[in-house]
Design an enzyme around this catalytic site. Structure first.
Site, PDB file in Angstrom:
ATOM      1  N   LYS A 155       0.825  -1.217   0.000  1.00 49.08           N
ATOM      2  CA  LYS A 155       0.000   0.000   0.000  1.00 49.08           C
ATOM      3  C   LYS A 155       0.864   1.275   0.000  1.00 49.08           C
ATOM      4  O   LYS A 155       0.631   2.182  -0.777  1.00 49.08           O
ATOM      5  CB  LYS A 155      -0.935  -0.019   1.215  1.00 49.08           C
ATOM      6  CG  LYS A 155      -2.011  -1.094   1.091  1.00 49.08           C
ATOM      7  CD  LYS A 155      -2.862  -1.192   2.323  1.00 49.08           C
ATOM      8  CE  LYS A 155      -2.202  -1.887   3.490  1.00 49.08           C
ATOM      9  NZ  LYS A 155      -1.847  -3.307   3.292  1.00 49.08           N
ATOM     10  N   PRO A 207       7.981  -5.022   4.967  1.00 49.26           N
ATOM     11  CA  PRO A 207       7.939  -5.249   6.419  1.00 49.26           C
ATOM     12  C   PRO A 207       9.271  -5.771   6.942  1.00 49.26           C
ATOM     13  O   PRO A 207      10.107  -6.247   6.169  1.00 49.26           O
ATOM     14  CB  PRO A 207       6.854  -6.312   6.584  1.00 49.26           C
ATOM     15  CG  PRO A 207       6.736  -6.972   5.270  1.00 49.26           C
ATOM     16  CD  PRO A 207       7.223  -6.034   4.216  1.00 49.26           C
ATOM     17  N   ARG A 235      10.867   0.093   8.845  1.00 44.51           N
ATOM     18  CA  ARG A 235      11.249  -0.362  10.185  1.00 44.51           C
ATOM     19  C   ARG A 235      12.770  -0.279  10.292  1.00 44.51           C
ATOM     20  O   ARG A 235      13.485  -0.643   9.340  1.00 44.51           O
ATOM     21  CB  ARG A 235      10.819  -1.815  10.430  1.00 44.51           C
ATOM     22  CG  ARG A 235       9.335  -1.985  10.757  1.00 44.51           C
ATOM     23  CD  ARG A 235       8.941  -1.359  12.104  1.00 44.51           C
ATOM     24  NE  ARG A 235       7.523  -1.499  12.398  1.00 44.51           N
ATOM     25  CZ  ARG A 235       6.587  -0.604  12.126  1.00 44.51           C
ATOM     26  NH1 ARG A 235       6.916   0.542  11.544  1.00 44.51           N
ATOM     27  NH2 ARG A 235       5.327  -0.816  12.451  1.00 44.51           N
ATOM     28  N   ASP A 259      13.137   7.545   9.225  1.00 46.15           N
ATOM     29  CA  ASP A 259      12.047   7.867  10.147  1.00 46.15           C
ATOM     30  C   ASP A 259      11.953   6.779  11.214  1.00 46.15           C
ATOM     31  O   ASP A 259      11.141   6.877  12.132  1.00 46.15           O
ATOM     32  CB  ASP A 259      10.727   7.950   9.360  1.00 46.15           C
ATOM     33  CG  ASP A 259       9.564   8.398  10.216  1.00 46.15           C
ATOM     34  OD1 ASP A 259       9.701   9.445  10.870  1.00 46.15           O
ATOM     35  OD2 ASP A 259       8.530   7.696  10.263  1.00 46.15           O
ATOM     36  N   GLU A 264      15.181   2.342  18.308  1.00 45.15           N
ATOM     37  CA  GLU A 264      14.357   3.529  18.556  1.00 45.15           C
ATOM     38  C   GLU A 264      13.515   3.437  19.824  1.00 45.15           C
ATOM     39  O   GLU A 264      13.105   4.463  20.378  1.00 45.15           O
ATOM     40  CB  GLU A 264      13.452   3.829  17.354  1.00 45.15           C
ATOM     41  CG  GLU A 264      12.304   2.845  17.160  1.00 45.15           C
ATOM     42  CD  GLU A 264      11.413   3.214  15.965  1.00 45.15           C
ATOM     43  OE1 GLU A 264      11.954   3.454  14.879  1.00 45.15           O
ATOM     44  OE2 GLU A 264      10.185   3.254  16.142  1.00 45.15           O
ATOM     45  N   HIS A 296       9.836   8.617  13.805  1.00 49.05           N
ATOM     46  CA  HIS A 296       8.666   7.785  13.487  1.00 49.05           C
ATOM     47  C   HIS A 296       7.402   8.642  13.351  1.00 49.05           C
ATOM     48  O   HIS A 296       6.367   8.359  13.956  1.00 49.05           O
ATOM     49  CB  HIS A 296       8.473   6.699  14.563  1.00 49.05           C
ATOM     50  CG  HIS A 296       7.927   5.428  13.988  1.00 49.05           C
ATOM     51  ND1 HIS A 296       8.457   4.200  14.239  1.00 49.05           N
ATOM     52  CD2 HIS A 296       6.875   5.199  13.157  1.00 49.05           C
ATOM     53  CE1 HIS A 296       7.774   3.271  13.589  1.00 49.05           C
ATOM     54  NE2 HIS A 296       6.800   3.867  12.920  1.00 49.05           N
TER      55      HIS A 296
END
Ligand code: NAI
Length: 331
Positions: A155, A207, A235, A259, A264, A296
């Protein structure tokens, strides 16, 4: 009536979850702390535990939740790499997520990182405020006709391809399942090696799993173009940060926009401006002039927050009404 314990709660979570509450009967308690082995006690007596990207839902956490009466884990995000799905399944705790909450938000942020790194608008902003109108060292490059490599064309990757095509870039992509519609628009699928070799900019939209962990590593940098730009809004674990730092030092990696970051959990979403940051890798990354880090925030638009909240409430309502859970994540 459902009782929801919402972990890692920020002011905006509170605001949106109050605003879109489906009925007054729903009880929601927001906890600032992340869910982990030390904080599971807080979930005692709540049927639903609502978590975000950096909550750690390990087997130990799940066992405690089960004892405390949790029936459902409602992720208010798309990624689910932080949940031990097998353990949840064994314990009979269902897991639901928000599969899409404005793919455009993330895709647009990826392009924002590219444009900022390339045209150095962040530096220009600061310079002009200090009365420095010089253009020295602000040179960028045209995106038009450059090759952009997209890894993962689900997406978000798809929305990102559309943006890149709008800029007049040549878009090449790698995905386990090529998308016919994108091909018809002019995107060319290639092997991951070819995407690494041929791209001026590489943007990651797949992913994180055992196959993709550290996909951007020393071997990958070795075959990339000199001065390549890498953008990661997916990620942190997709990029081997140590290898990226080495590649930056050697000028192999020309720009890095992230990001998300491997470590993190203890940093992002919190204000550490008055603390001594112990993480040497992030401090090294921050020190490079050609690295841009956001914490993020790629998803962070009004539209996405509304979608996250309403889908989460719908998932919870469906669970309690015994309806099919179309957003269930299975092991
Ligand atoms: P999606 O499930 O629609 O698309 C993922 C795509 O990756 C699929 O087309 C899949 O076939 C592909 N893929 C799977 N394994 C691959 C591999 N080994 N190599 C190449 N492609 C592979 O997911 P969506 O919604 O596009 O999200 C992508 C990622 O973006 C999520 O996994 C999540 O980690 C991240 N994300 C980040 C956000 C942020 O705020 N920074 C917000 C939302 C998602």
């Amino acid at each position: 009536m459902s009782k929801i314990a919402l972990f890692s709660a920020k002011s905006y979570d509170k605001e949106y979850f109050e605003r879109f509450k489906p009925s007054e009967e729903v009880q929601i308690r927001c906890f600032k702390s992340a869910l982990n082995e030390d904080t599971t006690e807080l979930a005692k007596g709540y049927d639903v535990v609502c978590v975000f990207v950096n909550d750690q839902i390990s087997e130990t956490v799940l066992k405690c939740l089960k004892e405390h009466g949790t029936k459902l884990i409602a992720l208010r995000c798309a990624g689910f790499n932080n949940v031990d799905l097998e353990a949840a399944h064994k314990l009979g705790i269902k897991v639901v997520r928000v599969p899409a909450y404005s793919p455009s938000a993330v895709a647009e942020h990826a392009m924002a990182l590219i444009l900022t790194l390339n045209r150095k608008t962040h530096k220009a902003y600061n310079r002009v405020r200090e009365g420095n109108f010089s253009l020295e060292r602000l040179t960028g490059f045209n995106i038009y006709k450059k090759t952009i490599g997209v890894v993962g064309t689900g997406k978000i990757g798809k929305a990102f391809c559309d943006i890149c095509l709008g800029f007049g870039a040549k878009v090449i992509a790698y995905d386990l399942y090529p998308d016919k519609e994108l091909e018809s628009k002019g995107v060319t699928y290639a092997s991951i090696e070819d995407v690494f070799k041929k791209s001026d900019i590489i943007s990651l939209h797949c992913p994180l799993n055992s196959d993709t962990k550290h996909m951007i590593n020393k071997d990958a940098f070795d075959i990339m173009k000199n001065g390549v730009m890498i953008i990661n809004t997916s990620r942190g674990g997709l990029v081997d940060t140590k290898a990226a730092i080495k590649a930056l030092k050697k000028h192999k990696l020309g720009y890095l926009g992230i990001d998300v970051y491997e470590q993190e959990e203890d940093l992002f979403f919190h204000d550490h401006s008055e603390s001594i940051i112990e993480d040497e890798m992030i401090m090294r990354l921050i020190s490079f002039p050609n690295v841009l880090i956001t914490s993020h925030q790629a998803f962070f638009t009004d539209e996405a927050l509304e979608q996250i909240t309403t889908t989460t409430y719908q998932n919870i309502t469906d669970f309690f009404n015994g309806k099919e859970l179309k957003n269930e994540v299975k092991s």
